[in-house]
Design an enzyme around this catalytic site. Structure first.
Site, PDB file in Angstrom:
ATOM      1  N   ASP A  74     -16.477  29.868 114.245  1.00 26.17           N
ATOM      2  CA  ASP A  74     -17.706  30.578 114.385  1.00 26.17           C
ATOM      3  C   ASP A  74     -17.795  31.643 113.069  1.00 26.17           C
ATOM      4  O   ASP A  74     -17.140  31.559 112.413  1.00 26.17           O
ATOM      5  CB  ASP A  74     -17.563  31.602 115.543  1.00 26.17           C
ATOM      6  CG  ASP A  74     -16.146  32.344 115.663  1.00 26.17           C
ATOM      7  OD1 ASP A  74     -15.400  32.182 114.876  1.00 26.17           O
ATOM      8  OD2 ASP A  74     -15.662  32.405 116.824  1.00 26.17           O
ATOM      9  N   ASN A 143     -11.761  39.138 127.553  1.00 25.09           N
ATOM     10  CA  ASN A 143     -12.632  38.725 128.776  1.00 25.09           C
ATOM     11  C   ASN A 143     -12.461  37.427 129.008  1.00 25.09           C
ATOM     12  O   ASN A 143     -13.235  36.518 129.660  1.00 25.09           O
ATOM     13  CB  ASN A 143     -14.042  39.417 128.446  1.00 25.09           C
ATOM     14  CG  ASN A 143     -14.617  38.399 127.298  1.00 25.09           C
ATOM     15  OD1 ASN A 143     -13.994  37.671 126.601  1.00 25.09           O
ATOM     16  ND2 ASN A 143     -15.779  38.692 126.945  1.00 25.09           N
ATOM     17  N   HIS A 145     -13.121  34.798 126.418  1.00 26.03           N
ATOM     18  CA  HIS A 145     -13.885  33.917 125.895  1.00 26.03           C
ATOM     19  C   HIS A 145     -13.190  33.067 124.848  1.00 26.03           C
ATOM     20  O   HIS A 145     -12.103  33.573 124.605  1.00 26.03           O
ATOM     21  CB  HIS A 145     -15.005  34.903 125.099  1.00 26.03           C
ATOM     22  CG  HIS A 145     -14.439  35.600 123.821  1.00 26.03           C
ATOM     23  ND1 HIS A 145     -15.413  36.664 123.245  1.00 26.03           N
ATOM     24  CD2 HIS A 145     -13.364  35.453 123.266  1.00 26.03           C
ATOM     25  CE1 HIS A 145     -14.695  37.045 122.136  1.00 26.03           C
ATOM     26  NE2 HIS A 145     -13.385  36.552 122.231  1.00 26.03           N
ATOM     27  N   GLU A 150     -19.082  33.447 125.654  1.00 28.87           N
ATOM     28  CA  GLU A 150     -18.813  34.361 126.465  1.00 28.87           C
ATOM     29  C   GLU A 150     -18.709  34.022 128.049  1.00 28.87           C
ATOM     30  O   GLU A 150     -19.471  33.100 128.218  1.00 28.87           O
ATOM     31  CB  GLU A 150     -19.718  35.624 126.011  1.00 28.87           C
ATOM     32  CG  GLU A 150     -19.610  36.165 124.671  1.00 28.87           C
ATOM     33  CD  GLU A 150     -18.488  36.921 124.395  1.00 28.87           C
ATOM     34  OE1 GLU A 150     -17.484  36.832 125.141  1.00 28.87           O
ATOM     35  OE2 GLU A 150     -18.527  37.606 123.465  1.00 28.87           O
TER      36      GLU A 150
END
Ligand code: PGA
Length: 248
Positions: A74, A143, A145, A150
């Site tokens: 990314d 979380n 991801h 996400e």
């Protein structure tokens, strides 16, 4: 918990250093067995020790990346490659400039691309036309991801522009002077892009990842916990340290 029939392989190490060394051995083995491997690479705190060991293997043991290609997971949207906080700069400083990976073999999403859709398509096509990713190395968000995929009601399969979750903005603040400076969007490989990789190595270190690791052990696949999609992949190694394994 992982049990019989589970495809994910779990390795728990004493600490971050041992996790990093084990990861580096896996990556080095891949590159030695197939020098022209396509590696999928992450940024963040988690892979820093891995990159240090790979640099050491390169300098002291002649591990060569001369035929290897890299595809980074990314890049922040809006940051050019020369921006000091771009993931490209992170990779340059922590890995690329220390090894013999040829510049033309480094593949990165362009955070300042004028036409985002075209840029995502270009990147996705480049992975495919290069023969796909042989070994994808991943960290995991607190979380759950993966990349910037996400938690939410849906996941995108292909490379796309993603909004960062509030907790991701908070977590990534460590690399910036303030929370306001953290970009709110990023270009990221999609879950399908990641799952097409032949082998996946996911690393997690420290207590802050123990909830995510516990969730990953549950036998269910849900967009609310993107890393759970790794369960459908036949060749995943979870390489985590003792602190990250605290709740399993
Ligand atoms: P970290 O980030 O390695 O900095 O913890 C991992 C991630 O958010 O995927």
């Amino acid at each position: 918990m992982l049990g019989k029939g589970d495809k994910m392989r779990l390795i728990i190490t004493d600490d971050f250093q041992e996790m990093s060394l084990r990861a580096a051995r896996i990556v080095a083995g891949q590159v030695e067995l197939k020098p022209d491997s396509n590696l999928g690479l992450p940024t963040g705190s988690t892979p820093l020790g891995l990159y240090d060991y790979l640099i050491k293997f390169h300098k002291e043991e002649n591990l060569s990346f001369a035929k290897t290609s890299s595809f980074n997971l990314d890049e922040y949207y809006g940051l050019g490659q020369n921006h000091p906080k771009s993931f490209y700069q992170f990779m340059k400083e922590n890995f690329f400039q220390e090894v013999d990976l040829p510049q033309e073999n480094i593949n990165f999403l362009q955070g300042r691309a004028e036409d985002v859709e075209k840029e995502c398509y270009r990147f996705e096509n480049k992975i495919a036309s290069s023969g796909g990713i042989d070994l994808m190395i991943l960290g995991i968000g607190r979380n759950g991801h993966i990349g910037f995929n996400e938690p939410g009601e849906e996941l995108k399969s292909h490379t796309h522009l993603a909004d960062l979750a509030p907790e991701t903005i908070k977590a990534n603040q460590k690399f910036f002077d303030s929370e306001e400076e953290v970009p709110r969007q990023a270009l990221t490989m999609g879950m399908g892009t990641i799952l097409k990789s032949r082998q996946i190595l996911l690393m997690a270190s420290g207590k802050s990842k123990s909830w995510a690791v516990k969730e990953l052990m549950k036998k269910r696949v849900t967009t609310e916990f993107p890393a759970s999609f790794l369960r459908v992949h036949p060749r995943v190694i979870l390489l985590i340290d003792q602190e990250a394994a605290d709740r399993i």
